[in-house]
Write a protein that holds these residues in place. Structure first.
Motif, PDB file in Angstrom:
ATOM      1  N   PRO A 483       0.800  -1.224   0.000  1.00  0.00           N
ATOM      2  CA  PRO A 483       0.000   0.000   0.000  1.00  0.00           C
ATOM      3  C   PRO A 483       0.834   1.276   0.000  1.00  0.00           C
ATOM      4  O   PRO A 483       1.049   1.909   1.037  1.00  0.00           O
ATOM      5  CB  PRO A 483      -0.834  -0.124   1.280  1.00  0.00           C
ATOM      6  CG  PRO A 483       0.013  -0.965   2.184  1.00  0.00           C
ATOM      7  CD  PRO A 483       0.750  -1.934   1.299  1.00  0.00           C
ATOM      8  N   ILE A 484       1.300   1.673  -1.150  1.00  0.00           N
ATOM      9  CA  ILE A 484       2.010   2.943  -1.285  1.00  0.00           C
ATOM     10  C   ILE A 484       1.002   4.057  -1.581  1.00  0.00           C
ATOM     11  O   ILE A 484      -0.117   3.805  -2.017  1.00  0.00           O
ATOM     12  CB  ILE A 484       3.067   2.893  -2.399  1.00  0.00           C
ATOM     13  CG1 ILE A 484       2.413   2.664  -3.765  1.00  0.00           C
ATOM     14  CG2 ILE A 484       4.108   1.819  -2.102  1.00  0.00           C
ATOM     15  CD1 ILE A 484       3.373   2.820  -4.942  1.00  0.00           C
ATOM     16  N   VAL A 485       1.413   5.298  -1.313  1.00  0.00           N
ATOM     17  CA  VAL A 485       0.569   6.458  -1.583  1.00  0.00           C
ATOM     18  C   VAL A 485       1.210   7.254  -2.717  1.00  0.00           C
ATOM     19  O   VAL A 485       2.374   7.663  -2.615  1.00  0.00           O
ATOM     20  CB  VAL A 485       0.412   7.346  -0.335  1.00  0.00           C
ATOM     21  CG1 VAL A 485      -0.363   8.620  -0.668  1.00  0.00           C
ATOM     22  CG2 VAL A 485      -0.284   6.569   0.773  1.00  0.00           C
ATOM     23  N   VAL A 486       0.465   7.481  -3.786  1.00  0.00           N
ATOM     24  CA  VAL A 486       0.952   8.218  -4.946  1.00  0.00           C
ATOM     25  C   VAL A 486       0.263   9.571  -5.010  1.00  0.00           C
ATOM     26  O   VAL A 486      -0.972   9.642  -5.063  1.00  0.00           O
ATOM     27  CB  VAL A 486       0.692   7.445  -6.256  1.00  0.00           C
ATOM     28  CG1 VAL A 486       1.209   8.241  -7.455  1.00  0.00           C
ATOM     29  CG2 VAL A 486       1.340   6.067  -6.207  1.00  0.00           C
ATOM     30  N   ILE A 487       1.048  10.644  -4.963  1.00  0.00           N
ATOM     31  CA  ILE A 487       0.531  11.996  -5.128  1.00  0.00           C
ATOM     32  C   ILE A 487       0.879  12.433  -6.551  1.00  0.00           C
ATOM     33  O   ILE A 487       2.057  12.523  -6.897  1.00  0.00           O
ATOM     34  CB  ILE A 487       1.167  12.981  -4.128  1.00  0.00           C
ATOM     35  CG1 ILE A 487       1.215  12.387  -2.713  1.00  0.00           C
ATOM     36  CG2 ILE A 487       0.467  14.316  -4.185  1.00  0.00           C
ATOM     37  CD1 ILE A 487      -0.110  12.123  -2.087  1.00  0.00           C
ATOM     38  N   VAL A 488      -0.123  12.678  -7.380  1.00  0.00           N
ATOM     39  CA  VAL A 488       0.140  13.095  -8.758  1.00  0.00           C
ATOM     40  C   VAL A 488       0.087  14.625  -8.837  1.00  0.00           C
ATOM     41  O   VAL A 488      -0.944  15.242  -8.559  1.00  0.00           O
ATOM     42  CB  VAL A 488      -0.859  12.483  -9.749  1.00  0.00           C
ATOM     43  CG1 VAL A 488      -0.559  12.966 -11.170  1.00  0.00           C
ATOM     44  CG2 VAL A 488      -0.789  10.953  -9.702  1.00  0.00           C
ATOM     45  N   ASP A 489       1.214  15.225  -9.191  1.00  0.00           N
ATOM     46  CA  ASP A 489       1.314  16.661  -9.458  1.00  0.00           C
ATOM     47  C   ASP A 489       0.796  16.862 -10.881  1.00  0.00           C
ATOM     48  O   ASP A 489       1.534  16.791 -11.852  1.00  0.00           O
ATOM     49  CB  ASP A 489       2.780  17.080  -9.311  1.00  0.00           C
ATOM     50  CG  ASP A 489       3.024  18.539  -9.657  1.00  0.00           C
ATOM     51  OD1 ASP A 489       2.059  19.258  -9.949  1.00  0.00           O
ATOM     52  OD2 ASP A 489       4.204  18.949  -9.664  1.00  0.00           O
ATOM     53  N   ASN A 490      -0.506  17.106 -10.982  1.00  0.00           N
ATOM     54  CA  ASN A 490      -1.196  17.078 -12.274  1.00  0.00           C
ATOM     55  C   ASN A 490      -1.343  18.493 -12.834  1.00  0.00           C
ATOM     56  O   ASN A 490      -2.295  19.210 -12.531  1.00  0.00           O
ATOM     57  CB  ASN A 490      -2.572  16.427 -12.094  1.00  0.00           C
ATOM     58  CG  ASN A 490      -3.281  16.195 -13.418  1.00  0.00           C
ATOM     59  OD1 ASN A 490      -2.816  16.627 -14.466  1.00  0.00           O
ATOM     60  ND2 ASN A 490      -4.409  15.519 -13.364  1.00  0.00           N
ATOM     61  N   ASN A 491      -0.368  18.906 -13.649  1.00  0.00           N
ATOM     62  CA  ASN A 491      -0.429  20.229 -14.271  1.00  0.00           C
ATOM     63  C   ASN A 491      -0.824  20.161 -15.747  1.00  0.00           C
ATOM     64  O   ASN A 491      -0.734  21.158 -16.460  1.00  0.00           O
ATOM     65  CB  ASN A 491       0.900  20.971 -14.099  1.00  0.00           C
ATOM     66  CG  ASN A 491       2.096  20.165 -14.579  1.00  0.00           C
ATOM     67  OD1 ASN A 491       2.016  19.456 -15.580  1.00  0.00           O
ATOM     68  ND2 ASN A 491       3.204  20.253 -13.864  1.00  0.00           N
TER      69      ASN A 491
END
Length: 581
Positions: A483-491
């Motif tokens: 269970p990793i957490v992915v934060i997408v910097d969505n520009n």
């Protein structure tokens, strides 16, 4: 006479790798490799089946970086072509991955065999050693040679090609016992001890230094001597910096650790470079990131000493004023002896001056961020990439693991790490692309970190372009229950490239770099994980907390505004060509 036991070549390959101590194998299973896979199964060697060969290579690389021991990536002939990018990334970081190709038949080599490819020649410039196993009775020899080369001197990836006729044919186990070395266990790696007069000359220069700094590089990590580097920081109080594009050598519990040796991403290092009278670069290379050892990064009147544990590193550093072939640990012990025997009257006031520069930079960075995001152009809670990374780290705890992936996403996160570290966050480890800045490694590295540290929280901050490059590897997180957490910097595009184009193209436009609005969080929820969309800066911390607490592979899809990072601005504004250097 006792019957000699026969095994397929692939099973023998697995046996000898097991005896060397390999405990992590990654693959996309293919028919050419089935005997080896049977061997891994029989010898109880964990194998992770990946959705793509490049992902298998990146996972092997991530495990090797963290464990600092060889791992295996095994693929078929066509899979070898897919694994080449991972091989290049491992080569840039000097990661001791053993890449193995199940290849076309040896007996008809050059005649157009099924899936025939000259994998040995292709891998040669990207590895320390690339060879074909040409005789089934020599499998142990080839494995031993590959292991020794991968782990000796400055470590790095190696490649073995195993033709399918040798992979499937049977050979006796006893063949490996008829020649030296009789043991198949992993040998100890050799360390370079300094020539006494060369060490004495180097220490004489250092004894006369009043404002030294240390730049720690890859060689410190691979020699496992960062604990001695920390002692130098704690006991001697020399300012210590980390080469860019390499995981952190020290945590913030060492006061003398000041951040990146990068005048764009960490401006206080410019003060240190310019004011220092002696720069000690240990285990690093004078490559493009270090301006090849030249001014203005390294002032011409500052003594530049490069200490490296292998001839491969020394050969990169010809522009140094003084070179020393020496294991980093032995050199650090010599520095400690200088101090403890009162042969060096270094004044730690120099460290205090550097700490003040760091405090000034952090205050200025936070002030500039607030000024920017409080302006009318940022109304509605638009999210700055630096604000994103700082908010994510506000939620993280000491000993968590942070991974970045992307262009500007990576660069802004490096800046945020220095700010968060000064505010007390001491992360267990940081991982990111190596010197090739390859997009798409983030998920694989985060999975490696979580696999090896199951009790720690692992967070990845990934650009949207980087996630599109390697994000489907998230399937392995579900398959392996990581269970990793992915934060997408969505520009909405390849922002780093767009910004370079806008400064290069005559009409100030950008081209072929935009994406459609992609619901990355929906991918995770559709696969059985946790997903949230964030559109306002005040929502970030709560969403990250919920993602961590979900206990599932999770995605927080954050809509950000593209902002040029200091390093991209510095490199693009000064040039009339496309090169980043």
């Amino acid at each position: 006479m006792k019957d000699q036991k026969s095994l397929r070549g692939g099973q023998l390959l697995a046996k000898y790798l097991k005896e060397k101590g390999v405990d992590h194998v990654f693959t996309l299973a293919g028919g050419f490799c089935n005997p080896a896979l049977e061997g891994f199964m029989n010898y109880q060697m964990p194998v992770v089946n990946c959705p793509h060969e490049q992902i298998a290579g990146h996972l092997a690389d991530g495990h090797a970086r963290l464990t600092r021991k060889p791992t295996v990536c095994i693929v078929g002939p066509e899979g070898f072509a897919n694994a080449i990018p991972a091989m290049m990334e491992a080569w840039g970081e000097r990661s001791p991955v053993i890449f193995i190709t199940g290849s076309s038949t040896l007996k008809k080599q050059g005649a157009g065999g099924f899936k025939e490819i000259d994998d040995v020649s292709i891998a040669e410039p990207l590895t320390k050693y690339s060879a074909s196993i040409t005789d089934g009775t020599r499998i142990s020899e080839f494995v031993d040679r590959a292991w020794r080369i991968a782990t000796s001197g400055y470590p790095g990836p190696v490649h073995l090609s195993m033709p399918v006729d040798i992979m499937f044919s049977s050979f006796t186990e006893e063949n490996s016992l008829t020649e030296r070395p009789y043991s198949s266990k992993a040998p100890e790696s050799f360390r370079a001890w300094p020539e006494p007069k060369a060490l004495e000359r180097t220490l004489e220069i250092i004894k006369n230094s009043r404002k030294p700094i240390i730049i720690g590089g890859h060689g410190v990590w691979w020699s496992k001597t960062e604990h001695l580097l920390k002692r130098i920081g704690d006991e001697i109080k020399i300012p210590i910096f980390n080469v860019p594009y390499h995981q952190k050598l020290l945590n913030e519990d060492c006061e003398a650790f000041l951040g990146l040796a990068d005048v764009h991403q960490y401006h206080p290092s410019k003060f240190a470079f310019n004011e220092s009278d002696c720069i000690l670069m240990v285990g690093g290379k004078l490559d493009n990131q270090m301006n090849f050892g030249n001014p203005p990064l390294f002032p011409s009147d500052t003594k530049l000493i490069c200490v490296n544990g292998s001839h491969e590193e020394i050969e990169f550093n010809r522009s140094a004023d003084h070179l020393l072939l020496c294991d980093p640990g032995a050199f650090f012990e010599s520095l400690l002896d200088l101090k403890h025997t009162h042969q060096w009257s270094y004044d730690p006031v120099w460290l205090g001056r550097n700490l003040k520069e760091r405090e000034k930079w952090i205050l200025a960075s936070i002030t500039d961020l607030k000024k920017t995001t409080d302006s009318p152009a940022w109304s509605g809670g638009k999210i700055h990439p630096l604000q994103l990374s700082l908010s994510v780290q506000n939620v993280m705890k000491n000993d968590d693991i942070l991974v970045f992936d992307g262009g500007n996403t990576h660069f802004w996160s490096e800046i945020a790490v220095n700010i968060a570290g000064k505010n007390g966050l001491s992360l267990h480890q940081i991982m990111h692309p190596g010197s090739y800045s390859m997009l798409g490694v983030g998920v694989s590295f985060a999975l490696s970190a979580k696999s090896l540290n199951p009790s720690r929280t692992v967070v990845l901050i990934s650009g949207d372009g980087a996630f599109l490059s390697g994000g489907l590897s998230i399937e392995a997180a579900f398959q392996e229950n990581l269970p990793i957490v992915v934060i997408v910097d969505n520009n909405g595009g390849l922002d780093c490239i767009s910004q370079q184009q806008e400064r290069l193209f005559k009409d100030g436009s950008h081209f072929a770099t935009d994406f459609r609005d992609i619901p990355f969080h929906g991918l995770f929820t559709g696969m059985g994980g946790h997903g949230e969309l964030v559109t306002h800066k005040d929502e970030i911390e709560g969403a990250v907390k919920r993602a961590i607490e979900s206990g599932k592979p999770a995605c927080v899809n954050v809509k950000t505004k593209g902002v040029i990072s200091p390093i991209v601005a510095a490199t693009s504004d000064k040039r009339d060509k496309a090169s980043i250097e």
